[in-house]
Design an enzyme around this catalytic site. Structure first.
Site, PDB file in Angstrom:
ATOM      1  N   ARG A 208     -36.367 -53.312   8.638  1.00  0.00           N
ATOM      2  CA  ARG A 208     -35.228 -52.592   9.216  1.00  0.00           C
ATOM      3  C   ARG A 208     -35.198 -52.782  10.730  1.00  0.00           C
ATOM      4  O   ARG A 208     -34.127 -52.933  11.327  1.00  0.00           O
ATOM      5  CB  ARG A 208     -35.303 -51.114   8.842  1.00  0.00           C
ATOM      6  CG  ARG A 208     -35.008 -50.849   7.364  1.00  0.00           C
ATOM      7  CD  ARG A 208     -34.890 -49.373   7.064  1.00  0.00           C
ATOM      8  NE  ARG A 208     -36.155 -48.759   6.733  1.00  0.00           N
ATOM      9  CZ  ARG A 208     -36.609 -48.573   5.495  1.00  0.00           C
ATOM     10  NH1 ARG A 208     -35.902 -48.994   4.461  1.00  0.00           N
ATOM     11  NH2 ARG A 208     -37.756 -47.966   5.270  1.00  0.00           N
ATOM     12  N   PHE A 225     -25.613 -52.247  -1.318  1.00  0.00           N
ATOM     13  CA  PHE A 225     -26.741 -51.553  -1.940  1.00  0.00           C
ATOM     14  C   PHE A 225     -27.418 -50.672  -0.877  1.00  0.00           C
ATOM     15  O   PHE A 225     -28.638 -50.638  -0.756  1.00  0.00           O
ATOM     16  CB  PHE A 225     -27.752 -52.537  -2.538  1.00  0.00           C
ATOM     17  CG  PHE A 225     -27.169 -53.511  -3.516  1.00  0.00           C
ATOM     18  CD1 PHE A 225     -27.009 -53.176  -4.849  1.00  0.00           C
ATOM     19  CD2 PHE A 225     -26.767 -54.782  -3.106  1.00  0.00           C
ATOM     20  CE1 PHE A 225     -26.471 -54.084  -5.759  1.00  0.00           C
ATOM     21  CE2 PHE A 225     -26.227 -55.697  -4.003  1.00  0.00           C
ATOM     22  CZ  PHE A 225     -26.080 -55.346  -5.330  1.00  0.00           C
ATOM     23  N   ALA A 275     -21.450 -53.127  -6.097  1.00  0.00           N
ATOM     24  CA  ALA A 275     -21.536 -54.101  -5.003  1.00  0.00           C
ATOM     25  C   ALA A 275     -21.102 -55.495  -5.453  1.00  0.00           C
ATOM     26  O   ALA A 275     -20.511 -56.248  -4.669  1.00  0.00           O
ATOM     27  CB  ALA A 275     -22.954 -54.140  -4.445  1.00  0.00           C
ATOM     28  N   CYS A 335     -36.817 -57.286  -4.267  1.00  0.00           N
ATOM     29  CA  CYS A 335     -38.070 -56.569  -4.523  1.00  0.00           C
ATOM     30  C   CYS A 335     -38.554 -56.800  -5.946  1.00  0.00           C
ATOM     31  O   CYS A 335     -39.373 -56.039  -6.460  1.00  0.00           O
ATOM     32  CB  CYS A 335     -37.914 -55.080  -4.239  1.00  0.00           C
ATOM     33  SG  CYS A 335     -36.638 -54.271  -5.209  1.00  0.00           S
TER      34      CYS A 335
END
Length: 394
Positions: A208, A225, A275, A335
Site C-alpha cells: 500500500r 475489489f 468488478a 493472493c
C-alpha cells in the site's frame, strides 16, 4: 515421547527447514501417544531431526516446533517463541501498534495466528497441537502483549480437518468488536467479529505504501475489489485528485465509506458492483484513469482451480490495462498460492499483448515484514504484487 521414523526414500524437506511431516513420509512410530502430543522425529538411520506435535487425523501428521534436540517443549518455550515473534515486528516496523504479530510456521509456532489491533489481539488456533497448549499460549500473550482483550476467530473450516470445532468469541477480557487502528498514517475501522479472516489484511502494508510515487494532486485512481478501502485510502492520503472504489459487497463499501469519512477524504466515488462487469463496461464507455488498482480475493483455492482462476485473472487484468491512460500505472496482485509467480507474470504478459500495451515493471514484491516466509516452505509464498508503467503499442 513417542518417536516418529521417516522413510529412507523421501524428499529431504525437513532437513531443509520445512515445518511439516506428511503422512506419506512416515515409515513407522515407536511408543504410545495421544493426538496432539509432542513427539521426536528421526530419519531412517535413527538420526534426530525435529520435535513437534502429532495428529494422525491430519495430512500434516507432525508440525515441527524445533530442530534443536536440547529444547524442552514446555510453557516457557512457548512464551519465548511469542516474545521473539513480537521483538522481530518491533525491529522491522518501528513503533508498530497493529500488525500480524504471530504468523504460524514462519514464527516457529505452527498453527497459531495472532493479529494485534492496538491493545486487542485476535487469535486463530488452527491445529490440535496448539489447541492442547491454549493455557500456555494465553499466558504468553498476556505476558508479552498485556492486551485489553483477546478475541478468538476459530470459525475456520481447517479446524474441522484437525478434529476441532469452529468457534469465536472473547477468550480474555472484553472490548468493542470494532477497533480503530492506524497503518501508514491511515485510520481504519476493523470488525474483529465478522470481518474477513481476523478483520484486516496486514500482508499488503508495504505494498500500500509502494503506490505513493504514483500519486500526485492531478492523479485519478480506480481501485477495484477495494474491500474496506485500503488502497483507496492510501491513494487519498498521498494526494490523489479523485478515486473510484469498486466492490461487490455492500457491507464492504459501507465500511470503506466510514473509513474515508474517518480520515476526512471526500474525493471518492463508491460503487457497489461486480468488478468484472464494471471493468468491461468502463472499457466500452472509453473511461480512463491515471492509476488502476486490481487487488482481488483468491480465485484458486486448489490446484484444480488454477486454469479457471487464470482465466479470471486475465479478464480483469486485460480490461484493467485498457483503462490506464498512456504513461499511467497499473497495480495488480494475486493472493492465490496455487497461482505461482511465473504463472501470474505469464498471465499479465498475455493480457498486455491482447490489450496492445507495453509494460515496464517498476515494482515487484510479496507480503510485508510481518509475514515472513520460511525459505523451505513454498506454502508461504502466496502473495504476488506488481506495479507496471503502461504504454500503448502504436
Amino acid at each position: 515421547m513417542a518417536k516418529v521414523f521417516l522413510k529412507r526414500k523421501r524428499k529431504k524437506r525437513l532437513e531443509q527447514g520445512h515445518p511439516w511431516v506428511f503422512q506419506s513420509e512416515v515409515d513407522y512410530i515407536e511408543g504410545d501417544f495421544e493426538p496432539g502430543d509432542f513427539v521426536d522425529v528421526y530419519n531412517h538411520q535413527n538420526y534426530f531431526l525435529a520435535k513437534g506435535y502429532i495428529n494422525p487425523k491430519s495430512q500434516m501428521i507432525v508440525r515441527v516446533l524445533t530442530q534443536n534436540p536440547e529444547d524442552e517443549l514446555n510453557e516457557q518455550f512457548f512464551i519465548e517463541r511469542i516474545r521473539k515473534a513480537w521483538a522481530y515486528r518491533e525491529r522491522m516496523i518501528p513503533g508498530v501498534r497493529s500488525c500480524r504479530a504471530i504468523y504460524g510456521e514462519a514464527d516457529f509456532l505452527p498453527g497459531l495466528i495472532v493479529d494485534k489491533y492496538e491493545d486487542v489481539l485476535v487469535v486463530q488456533i488452527l491445529s490440535l497441537g496448539m489447541e492442547k497448549r491454549k493455557d500456555w499460549i494465553l499466558k504468553g500473550l498476556l505476558e508479552v502483549f498485556n492486551p485489553k482483550a483477546i478475541y478468538l476467530r476459530n470459525d475456520v473450516y481447517v479446524r474441522e480437518l484437525e478434529g476441532l470445532e469452529q468457534e469465536k468469541g472473547f477468550w480474555y477480557g472484553e472490548s468493542e468488536t470494532e477497533v480503530l487502528i492506524e497503518e501508514n498514517g491511515v485510520k481504519y475501522i476493523v470488525d474483529i467479529e465478522n470481518g474477513q479472516k481476523t478483520g484486516f489484511f496486514f500482508d499488503q502494508r508495504q505494498n500500500r505504501a509502494a503506490i505513493k510515487p504514483l500519486i500526485d494532486k492531478n492523479t485519478t485512481v480506480l481501485d477495484c475489489f477495494t474491500h474496506t478501502g485500503s488502497f483507496m485510502l492510501n491513494a487519498c492520503l498521498y494526494g490523489a485528485k479523485h478515486v473510484t472504489a469498486v466492490d461487490i459487497s455492500e457491507h464492504a463499501i459501507e465500511t470503506a465509506k466510514r473509513n474515508a469519512a474517518l480520515n476526512g477524504f471526500t474525493n471518492v466515488d463508491f460503487v457497489v458492483a461486480n468488478a468484472f462487469d464494471y471493468l468491461r463496461e468502463a472499457v466500452q464507455e472509453g473511461k480512463k484513469w491515471d492509476v488502476v488498482i486490481i487487488d482481488p480475493p483468491a480465485f484458486a483455492k486448489s490446484a484444480h482451480a488454477v486454469p479457471k482462476a487464470l482465466g479470471g485473472y486475465k479478464d480483469i487484468n486485460l480490461n484493467g490495462l485498457k483503462l490506464v491512460k498512456d504513461g499511467g500505472f497499473f497495480v495488480t496482485a494475486s493472493c492465490s498460492y496455487h497461482v505461482h509467480a511465473d504463472m501470474f507474470q505469464a498471465m499479465i504478459e498475455d493480457a498486455a499483448f491482447d490489450a496492445k500495451k507495453i509494460l515496464r515493471q517498476i515494482h515487484w514484491s510479496s507480503a510485508g515484514y510481518d509475514h515472513p516466509k520460511l525459505l523451505a516452505a513454498d506454502e508461504g509464498d502466496y502473495l504476488k504484487f506488481a506495479i507496471y508503467e503502461v504504454h500503448s503499442r502504436r
